[in-house]
Motif scaffolding. Sequence first.
Motif, PDB file in Angstrom:
ATOM      1  N   VAL A   7       0.851  -1.193   0.000  1.00 56.89           N
ATOM      2  CA  VAL A   7       0.000   0.000   0.000  1.00 56.89           C
ATOM      3  C   VAL A   7       0.890   1.247   0.000  1.00 56.89           C
ATOM      4  N   GLN A   8       0.615   2.071  -0.984  1.00 56.78           N
ATOM      5  CA  GLN A   8       1.366   3.345  -1.042  1.00 56.78           C
ATOM      6  C   GLN A   8       0.491   4.477  -0.556  1.00 56.78           C
ATOM      7  N   ASP A  10      -1.405   7.831  -0.505  1.00 58.27           N
ATOM      8  CA  ASP A  10      -1.967   8.652  -1.588  1.00 58.27           C
ATOM      9  C   ASP A  10      -1.327  10.051  -1.508  1.00 58.27           C
ATOM     10  N   PRO A  11      -0.597  10.446  -2.561  1.00 56.37           N
ATOM     11  CA  PRO A  11       0.102  11.731  -2.471  1.00 56.37           C
ATOM     12  C   PRO A  11      -0.848  12.910  -2.288  1.00 56.37           C
ATOM     13  N   ILE A  12      -2.026  12.793  -2.785  1.00 61.34           N
ATOM     14  CA  ILE A  12      -2.918  13.951  -2.699  1.00 61.34           C
ATOM     15  C   ILE A  12      -3.520  14.082  -1.312  1.00 61.34           C
ATOM     16  N   THR A  13      -3.908  12.993  -0.772  1.00 59.60           N
ATOM     17  CA  THR A  13      -4.604  13.103   0.506  1.00 59.60           C
ATOM     18  C   THR A  13      -3.661  13.087   1.687  1.00 59.60           C
ATOM     19  N   LYS A  15      -0.166  14.025   1.548  1.00 55.42           N
ATOM     20  CA  LYS A  15       0.945  14.968   1.552  1.00 55.42           C
ATOM     21  C   LYS A  15       0.562  16.261   2.270  1.00 55.42           C
ATOM     22  N   TYR A  17       1.036  20.197   2.914  1.00 55.09           N
ATOM     23  CA  TYR A  17       1.523  21.420   2.236  1.00 55.09           C
ATOM     24  C   TYR A  17       1.784  22.552   3.231  1.00 55.09           C
ATOM     25  N   HIS A  20       4.899  24.580   2.398  1.00 57.20           N
ATOM     26  CA  HIS A  20       4.665  25.428   1.234  1.00 57.20           C
ATOM     27  C   HIS A  20       3.834  26.637   1.604  1.00 57.20           C
ATOM     28  N   LEU A  21       2.766  26.324   2.343  1.00 56.26           N
ATOM     29  CA  LEU A  21       1.868  27.421   2.714  1.00 56.26           C
ATOM     30  C   LEU A  21       2.574  28.434   3.604  1.00 56.26           C
TER      31      LEU A  21
END
Lengths: 998, 311
Positions: A7-8, A10-13, A15, A17, A20-21
């Motif tokens: 199981v990898q 999910d980069p979107i959910t 990761k 930020y 960055h913010l």
Amino acid sequence: MAEETQVQPDPITTKSYSVHLLVSMLLLLASLVWAIYDEVEIMRPYKDYQARFRAYYSRFLTELQPQQAAKEDAIRQSPEYQQVSGELGTAEEAVRARIAEIDREVGQGVVPRMTSARNAFQILRSEIDAQRYLIEVSHDEGDKESMREDIEEIRARVVEVELPLADGSGGTEELELQYEQLEAEFLGMQERRTKLQAERLEALAEANRLRAERDALMSDRLVGLGATQIDGLIANMRNFDIGIKQIHLLDIDLVDRCESCHLGIREPVEIGPTDLIYPVFQSHPRPELLTIHDPEAFGCSSCHNGNGRATRSVTKGHGRHKFWLWPMYFPENVEAGCHQCHANEIVTPGGETLNMGRELYMNKGCWGCHRFEGYDAEAEELTAVSQELRNLSATHGANAKEMRVNLDLGDTAADGAAAQRYYARAEELRLTNTRLDAEIHNLTMEQANLAQEVKKFGPSLKEIKLKDVKEWIPEWVKNPHEFRPGSKMPVFRLLDEEVQQISAYLWQNALDGELVRQPRGNSERGQELFETRGCLGCHSIGEGDSQMGGDFAANLSRVGEKMNYDYMVRWIHDPSEVTPDPNVPDAMRPRPVMPSLRLTDRESRDIATYLSEQRTDQEYPPAPYMDDPEMAAAGLDAIRHYGCAGCHEISGLEEEGRIGTDLTLEGSKPLERLDFALKTHEAELEGWYSHKGFFERKLENPAVFDEGKEREHLERLRMPNFNLNAEEINALTTFLLGAVETTFPEQYRFEPEDERADVQEGWWIITRHNCTGCHQIRPGNVSSFMTIPRYTDDPDWAEQLPPQLYTEGARVQPDWLAGFLANPALSERDVNRNGVREYLHARMPTFYFSDRQLAKLTKFFMARDSQPVPHMPEAMEALTNAERAIGRQLFVSDAAPCLNCHMTGIPSQDVDATAPNFLIASERLKPNWTYRWMLEPASIAPGTAMPSELFERDGDRWVFAGQIPAQARNYDGDHADLLTRYMFQMDAAELRRLQALQ
Amino acid sequence: MDWHQLWTIVSLPDNIPIVGMLFIIPFFTWYALRQARANDRLVERLENDPDMAKTHHRKVQPFKKGWVREVAVWPYLLRMEFLAAIIVTIILMVWSITLDAPLEEPANPSLTMNPSKAPWYFLGLQEMLVYFDPWIAGVVMPTLIIIGLIVIPYIDANPLGNGYYTYKQRRFAIWAFIFGFIILWCSMIVIGTLIRGPGWMWFWPGMTWDHNRLIFEINRDLHEIVGITSQPWIGIFGGLVVGGFMVVAGYACHRIITATEFSRKILGRMSLLQYAIMQGLLIIMLALPVKMAARLLFRIKYVWVTPWFNV
């Protein structure tokens, strides 16, 4: 498939930020801070300037204050000050008690009582006023009547008031008063106060006068500001507000914020360039200009150019920016700003560089090719007047014809009414023509005047066959500056064949004429005459260090090589004598610039002999081509092409126009219209892509913008090289930069209609005729004579300088002046002399002025000295016989040897004379001026030989300072006045009596 | 090589967006195509693996096991948009602080500036004026561009590719966009900005913009080259040439439209009207580069000269 089961995330959910913010937000915040800082500080650099100014200026003032205070103290210690101060103290002491009494009465009695009475009175009056209003708006008569009764009731009401006592004792009294009584009480107190104040003022009058006297003493002696004033300035600095300082002129939409940085410009203390560390804070270098042109009314950029609104940077504020069309003038051209409003003038006081530029434009002959409004205006006016005359004559002819037709129609008309109509029309036309006759007459006069004024810049080339050495002509045409360095004739870039063609045309089209054969004169006498008669006012002679004389006309060092002796004699004797031209009437030919010195034939021959010896032994090659008609035909094209006729009178080219561009508005020509040609890119890179850069380079080398161009010879730039020096280039550049189309409304421009216009007009004539070559007309103006060694080194010759004309208008009578200018000999018979100062070797020449010019010049001198127009002669009290005798005694007394110097018109007497003939005083001088002259000659004409302190003050009259002659001792009148009257009532008989006394 | 000149042009505040465009447009084109290819691969995988297609709905990213089936707009999309908004704001702030509005000198009605350039976004239109009659380049073409953009949804018969990046499914649309917008429109803006100097002459980057430059160029109408001199024939000849171009271009477009099985299927879904409009717009779009080539390479001014209009 193993990795698929793994199981990898999910980069979107998964990761985050946050970093960055966070970084972005911090950057955003930083940019916001930057924006605020930029807005508050970087975009407002003047804030820093102002903070520094406040600090430096405060320090400067604080240091200055004790110095000024010390100076003030020194003045306070002076006996005069002490005396006035003492008197002031006494005067103040004398009235102190009375003043204190008045102050107490007014302050504690009258005013409080007045206030209390007024308060009570106002309450009642308000009530009455309200009732009145109700009456006015009411429509019911019954109501009105009852309200009127209410008002009466209020008026009759008794009010209880407590009023302070009027004497200021502090007590009060209780009164019961009605409306009218209150009013009377109030007005009474008011009156009392006025009376007391007047009394106070009167009591203090003497003290106030003394105080004013003391303050005047201080301000007269103190250089700079007083200590108190400086204290005021220091206090101003303490309350200094940092912010934009601007001048806003609504009517010309001008906003100048220059003073946001140039804070010291208008400070009352003189601030030098380094006094406040930075030059930006210095005060205006010529504050007198700011008093004439108040910055609150004129702004800054209206004169200096630049972008008055910009405050972001020095470059932007000064408008030294590609997109700002009116960059600030550089210091060397700063006077360019004067011209836009002083465009009518050729001399603007204070604008020396600009004036030099204008004078060069006039006296280098720029206007021969380039029209400029005002220069050579006579020729333009002459054209207009001639055109108008032709139109009027045509109308006149047409009217005459119509009149005859109407008369004929009237004669043959069917009935009386129709005939009447025709005759009436004919009559009307006859009258119109009569009026036209008058108009034509006036215009003809004006035309004659103008024709007399028109002068070409250079000499007439119609005369060269008689005047010049044939072989010399091509050499001159080729390069005039080689023959005569600094000549006004510029150097054209001609091909050899063009030189030959032009010479051929000029030679073959010159006029033929007869010259009288002249015997040789005496060269030594000629030299003396040449150097003293006045030739050197305009001409110069000698080269290099030995050069002397003026630069208005040619340098005559080599004139003997080129000029025919016989012609030279004729020319020197009378320059107005021309060889008749069969094609052009004499009256319409341009006049020579050179005036007549009214020389005798012998003198003319002597001078010509001297001049003809001024030569080197250069030989000129023969020029047979000058007789070749084909060459001449080609020469005509070349002459047209190079515009020779702009400056010279040439046969066949009398009507030729100017070949150059009109320069009247050259300074506001868009930069893109100035042809930098292949230099454009270079100019942009080197920073001279500007009007200034163009003018300077063009004037230095008129062919500069041809460089690198592949062009046929005739397509090349035609402007010749004048070999101007750097100062001349700068002056002309200044003039051209200032030649702009002004955007200012009329009230800003200096276009006076009163006597100041006469001054403006006069300078044009003076510049054109080089009056300043001999006379000093403005302080600081150095005439050519004043540079000649003989006149500077030898005191006897210094007396031979032509007179100064600083106050000529106040000195002489206008009618006399006009007559003198027309004929300086002041005599119809004995013309070869000076009319006023016969003892002068130099002569006032005859300029052949037109009537119009005579009027203008006379008005110039009168206007400059604020003389009333028209001139009304002063009334002069007649001398009694006793007075005449006293006058005579004074006149010849040893202490006032008038006749030792002044001329009398009697040859034996005048041999040693060095002062004007006072026999003509009565028609020449103004008595009032003469009176002042005798009292204080040195203040009217600095350096004059007339002795000062001939008279001394005795009460309210002037008495003779020397040994008073016996007859005059009992005379109780003013001696100077007596002498004036004596002089103005002198006649031949009296002169004989005078001589007998001597 | 005149570096000073080059720097002057490139650093002009007016031209900054164009210089930015030179880098940004290729980058985003490449970036979008990269994503499109990734998606195309995913589509392929899902087609080959029906089980996976049933359970997993996400159409972006090469799909991995354990990823959530669907990603909600909030917070996942919005937080990215928020971040993007912040970054754009920073860029705009810094830009507006450092570069002032490019004000120039006051307008002078009697003096036109040279070169006289439109705002950068209109430079494409201005460049078209070189190749066409003002009436065609200034009125007809811009109108057709707007109309063409409006009608795109109505002539697009391809139902695929909505809401995700894909290349395979919209090959024709993408190439039409790349040709029409990037190659024609953007490059004309770049030419107008960086290449056109005084006198609207062609200056290669690094050449000095010399106001005095003279070049020898004679543009002739096509009929002059052929040798037709009198009017009805000139008009008829031009009409024939233009008509011929239309036939050839139409045929070429048709070949492209019907090149693959997929595109033939899409064509089958189109009505005749849709097809005609699309062909018309494509032919006119093609006419621009053809005319540019004719002008720049063969010095042909107009092809079709009539008393009313010139093409």
